[in-house]
Structure formats: structure tokens, C-alpha cells
Scaffold this motif. Sequence first.
Motif, PDB file in Angstrom:
ATOM      1  N   TRP A 163       0.839  -1.200   0.000  1.00 49.99           N
ATOM      2  CA  TRP A 163       0.000   0.000   0.000  1.00 49.99           C
ATOM      3  C   TRP A 163       0.881   1.259   0.000  1.00 49.99           C
ATOM      4  O   TRP A 163       0.626   2.196  -0.762  1.00 49.99           O
ATOM      5  CB  TRP A 163      -0.922  -0.011   1.213  1.00 49.99           C
ATOM      6  N   ASN A 164       1.902   1.266   0.836  1.00 51.74           N
ATOM      7  CA  ASN A 164       2.805   2.415   0.887  1.00 51.74           C
ATOM      8  C   ASN A 164       3.531   2.605  -0.434  1.00 51.74           C
ATOM      9  O   ASN A 164       3.723   3.737  -0.894  1.00 51.74           O
ATOM     10  CB  ASN A 164       3.818   2.237   2.020  1.00 51.74           C
ATOM     11  N   ALA A 165       3.945   1.491  -1.051  1.00 49.40           N
ATOM     12  CA  ALA A 165       4.649   1.583  -2.333  1.00 49.40           C
ATOM     13  C   ALA A 165       3.726   2.068  -3.438  1.00 49.40           C
ATOM     14  O   ALA A 165       4.157   2.785  -4.350  1.00 49.40           O
ATOM     15  CB  ALA A 165       5.234   0.215  -2.701  1.00 49.40           C
ATOM     16  N   GLY A 218       4.369   6.455  -2.026  1.00 47.63           N
ATOM     17  CA  GLY A 218       5.734   6.612  -2.498  1.00 47.63           C
ATOM     18  C   GLY A 218       6.765   5.872  -1.684  1.00 47.63           C
ATOM     19  O   GLY A 218       7.956   6.202  -1.718  1.00 47.63           O
ATOM     20  N   GLY A 219       6.330   4.858  -0.942  1.00 48.96           N
ATOM     21  CA  GLY A 219       7.251   4.082  -0.124  1.00 48.96           C
ATOM     22  C   GLY A 219       8.163   3.206  -0.966  1.00 48.96           C
ATOM     23  O   GLY A 219       7.957   3.010  -2.163  1.00 48.96           O
ATOM     24  N   GLU A 220       9.177   2.656  -0.314  1.00 51.48           N
ATOM     25  CA  GLU A 220      10.133   1.792  -1.009  1.00 51.48           C
ATOM     26  C   GLU A 220       9.465   0.484  -1.418  1.00 51.48           C
ATOM     27  O   GLU A 220       8.744  -0.132  -0.636  1.00 51.48           O
ATOM     28  CB  GLU A 220      11.329   1.504  -0.096  1.00 51.48           C
ATOM     29  N   ARG A 221       9.676   0.054  -2.640  1.00 55.18           N
ATOM     30  CA  ARG A 221       9.185  -1.247  -3.113  1.00 55.18           C
ATOM     31  C   ARG A 221      10.285  -2.267  -2.861  1.00 55.18           C
ATOM     32  O   ARG A 221      11.342  -2.250  -3.492  1.00 55.18           O
ATOM     33  CB  ARG A 221       8.849  -1.201  -4.601  1.00 55.18           C
ATOM     34  N   LYS A 222      10.054  -3.148  -1.896  1.00 54.06           N
ATOM     35  CA  LYS A 222      11.079  -4.097  -1.497  1.00 54.06           C
ATOM     36  C   LYS A 222      11.267  -5.182  -2.557  1.00 54.06           C
ATOM     37  O   LYS A 222      10.357  -5.508  -3.316  1.00 54.06           O
ATOM     38  CB  LYS A 222      10.723  -4.722  -0.146  1.00 54.06           C
ATOM     39  N   GLN A 223      12.483  -5.764  -2.561  1.00 55.93           N
ATOM     40  CA  GLN A 223      12.808  -6.774  -3.567  1.00 55.93           C
ATOM     41  C   GLN A 223      11.976  -8.041  -3.417  1.00 55.93           C
ATOM     42  O   GLN A 223      11.733  -8.743  -4.394  1.00 55.93           O
ATOM     43  CB  GLN A 223      14.296  -7.120  -3.487  1.00 55.93           C
ATOM     44  N   CYS A 237      -9.155  -7.753  -4.829  1.00 54.86           N
ATOM     45  CA  CYS A 237      -8.638  -6.533  -4.191  1.00 54.86           C
ATOM     46  C   CYS A 237      -7.120  -6.578  -4.070  1.00 54.86           C
ATOM     47  O   CYS A 237      -6.430  -5.582  -4.348  1.00 54.86           O
ATOM     48  CB  CYS A 237      -9.275  -6.349  -2.813  1.00 54.86           C
ATOM     49  N   PHE A 238      -6.603  -7.734  -3.665  1.00 56.92           N
ATOM     50  CA  PHE A 238      -5.151  -7.880  -3.531  1.00 56.92           C
ATOM     51  C   PHE A 238      -4.472  -7.752  -4.888  1.00 56.92           C
ATOM     52  O   PHE A 238      -3.425  -7.099  -5.025  1.00 56.92           O
ATOM     53  CB  PHE A 238      -4.817  -9.224  -2.890  1.00 56.92           C
ATOM     54  N   THR A 239      -5.086  -8.364  -5.923  1.00 59.86           N
ATOM     55  CA  THR A 239      -4.527  -8.301  -7.275  1.00 59.86           C
ATOM     56  C   THR A 239      -4.495  -6.866  -7.781  1.00 59.86           C
ATOM     57  O   THR A 239      -3.516  -6.439  -8.412  1.00 59.86           O
ATOM     58  CB  THR A 239      -5.352  -9.182  -8.235  1.00 59.86           C
ATOM     59  N   LEU A 240      -5.555  -6.098  -7.507  1.00 58.79           N
ATOM     60  CA  LEU A 240      -5.594  -4.702  -7.939  1.00 58.79           C
ATOM     61  C   LEU A 240      -4.524  -3.878  -7.224  1.00 58.79           C
ATOM     62  O   LEU A 240      -3.887  -3.010  -7.825  1.00 58.79           O
ATOM     63  CB  LEU A 240      -6.986  -4.111  -7.681  1.00 58.79           C
ATOM     64  N   LEU A 241      -4.318  -4.160  -5.925  1.00 58.97           N
ATOM     65  CA  LEU A 241      -3.282  -3.452  -5.176  1.00 58.97           C
ATOM     66  C   LEU A 241      -1.905  -3.748  -5.761  1.00 58.97           C
ATOM     67  O   LEU A 241      -1.087  -2.833  -5.953  1.00 58.97           O
ATOM     68  CB  LEU A 241      -3.341  -3.866  -3.702  1.00 58.97           C
ATOM     69  N   VAL A 242      -1.643  -5.012  -6.053  1.00 61.66           N
ATOM     70  CA  VAL A 242      -0.358  -5.396  -6.652  1.00 61.66           C
ATOM     71  C   VAL A 242      -0.210  -4.759  -8.031  1.00 61.66           C
ATOM     72  O   VAL A 242       0.882  -4.290  -8.395  1.00 61.66           O
ATOM     73  CB  VAL A 242      -0.248  -6.936  -6.747  1.00 61.66           C
TER      74      VAL A 242
END
Length: 433
Positions: A306-308, A312-317, A416-421
Motif C-alpha cells: 500500500w505504501n509503495a 511513495g514508499g520503497e518497493r522491497k525486492q 482486491c489484492f490483485t488490484l493493489l499489486v
Amino acid sequence: MTILMTILGIVVFAIGLLVSIAWHELGHLSTAKLFGIRVPQYMVGFGPTVFSRKKGDTEYGVKAIPLGGYIRMIGMFPPGPDGRIEARSTSPWRGMIEDARSAAFEELEPGDETRLFYTRKPWKRVIVMFAGPFMNLILAVAIFLGVMMSFGMNTQTTTVSKVSDCVIAQSENRTTCEKGDKAAPAKAAGLEPGDKILAYNGVQVDQYDVLQSKIRDSGGTATILVERDGVRKTLHADVIRNQVSKTDGNGGYEEGKYVTAGFLGFTPASGIVRQSFGESVDQMGSMMENGVESMIALPSKIPDLWNAAFDGGERKQDSPMGVVGAARVGGDVFNLDIPPENQIAMMLFLVAGFNLSLFLFNMLPLLPLDGGHIAGALWEALRRHVARVFKRPDPGPFDVAKLMPVAYVVAGVFICFTLLVLVADVVNPVKIS
């Protein structure tokens, strides 16, 4: 050229995706036909039909949106208690059940009474539903083993890349030596970048994880046999105890966790190393274990996603990726400044990883996933077995349609999870280097 290579990478991944989906549905189709279940449709993709052809009693085709696939089997759910399928309730929850039951019978033709899915024994239904994910597992294993054994994989080696100048506790998060820091044992012993460590304390080592373990378990004077410019040299180092990152047992480290262990002070070089069959199987086992752990950890990754996506949060590897994100990675692979064979190997690993994820995801015991139907068939077998043991009347087939309200909730959560991703993959994608 960069745009062209990106498009090429996306297209190659899309083809791998379609092949994976078609392969998955082929598992369902072949076993359904083996057990005499009628399958009206075998489709790759969703939406409008681009191409189709009917052979026998099955229509084979490709649809416009390459994000999935399906087969239609007659009689996925048993009829209601009254034996009819046209009954319709005003209750929305009952309506979901009856809609699902009606859909399972809407293409019923004369003679299909003996070709219904629900009339097959539970073990046959388990095989039909398991065959799809199992095909993805087969493909993943074949690709992983093929690439690891023929091409190799990026692995830390026993060759020295860099020698530390001093001893620094890793929890201090600094790389610059300060006054008072002791010289690193490797530096004092004369170890140099490019040296290949052949043996440690008289024991031959050809894998870095073995060498690392021996160094961490040691202390005091250690004998190191190295090869430098084709000449073998014996070095002597005074190994000390230092705070180092805790390993996770799979070649990586546990972030923020440290242990006190033997410290030599060098960074290993990485390289493409062919794996033996046994090593490849071990790697596959680790991948399966990591995959299961990642599935369990999915809910905990939602805040970071959600933050990413929105803050604008960091997108972790290790952030979850969808099809769009994986396709972007495929495009990135073909833009990396590495040899073509490395690009091909990375793309194959990406497709194999996708298939492994498909297997694990579909095995969740939740409708509408394959694992939900498997769980229903196993529950029916258990009920009937218990009834026989206690000489009770046969309870009959378990009506999986009764779980459709739960299936709609699960599907809603997945959507919902798929849309967030998807949003995160578009605005803040995972990047590779």
C-alpha cells in the motif's frame, strides 16, 4: 533499442505465460477425459474469443485477454435436495449456491447423466483438480533443473572479490575503518582479491557456504590454501570472533539479526556455476520452502504494498508481483548488460518461478481455487468412510456449491489484492540489476 528490447522481453514472458496456462488446463482436460467427464470447452485467456475450433465434444480456443484460462466440465456441483436445478431462492446467499449449481448443468445434453464431474469417485475428482497445478509444478521443476544443470546459476564462490581492511561489527552499519579498529585477519594473512580458496584447515572446499560455515566455526590460527595466478600458496590467519549477519540456511541472511562467530574478513566473488543433480534438487527444495513461506507471509506484506502504491514508499525486492510486474521484469531482463545466454537463463527462471507460484497458489484449500475442490472431494471421502465404519447411510456427494458464498468472499479478497499489486507494479515496480 532499449524500448525494442523491453517489448521483446514482455512478449517472450507473455508467451511463457500462455504456455504455462495452457499446460495447466491440459492437466485438467486430459484427466477429465480419462475419467469420462464431458468437457465442452478448453480456453486459454478470458474475454472475447479470438480463435476456436471444435474437436469431438470439446471446443478449443484462445481468448483476447491472456491472464488466465479454464476448462468447463459438466456437473461440477450436484443437484439440489429436490433433484432439480431450476429452483431459485430470493436469498442472496442461496442464490449464489443455486446459480453455481445451474451453471454446472446449463450445457447438459442427453447421455451426459453418466459423464458428470460430481458422480466420479472422490479420488478421481482429486486427480482431475490436482492435475492442473501439478502440470505447473512439473514445468517449474523441469525448467529449474534444466537451467541449473546445463547453464548454472549465480552463486557465491570460494574466489575472493574484496578483502576487508579492518574488523567491523556488522551491526554498526559502516564500511570505513576508524582509529582503533583491528586489521582484518584476511588482510594480515596476505589474502588478495582474485585468490581462489581451495582448502581451509586442511579440508578441501569448493562451495562458499561450506567455507563460510568452517570459518564461522573456527577460531585462532587457521591454514588457508589458495590458488593465485595458477600457483598454490599456503597462508596463515589468526581468525577472531566478530559480530556477523545470521544466515537463513538458504544462502541468504536474516535482516537485522546477528551472531558472534569466526571472522576472516573477505567478500566472495559471484559467478555462474553449474549445479549437479543433487545440488539442483537441494536448490529446488529451498525454492519450494521459500515459496510456501512467502505465501504465508502475503498478508503481512500488504502495508508495504500500500505504501509503495500510494505513499511513495520503497518497493522491497521480496514484494509480491503480479503478471504486469513480472512482464516488466521480463522487459528489464532483456535490457541488462549481460551476455544473451544469461538473459535467456534469467527469463527461464522467471517463467519457472511463475509456474511454481501457480502451483502453490492453486493448492490453497479455498474455493474457487483447485485446492478448494480437492478439499471438498477429500471431505466427501472422509464422510463416506466414517459412515461405512459406523454402518450409517451413505451421506452422498458433498455439495461444494454450498461453499460458493465463501468462494465469492475469497474471490473478492483476491481481486482486491490483485488490484493493489497491479497499482504497485505500474507506479512503483520491482526493479532488477
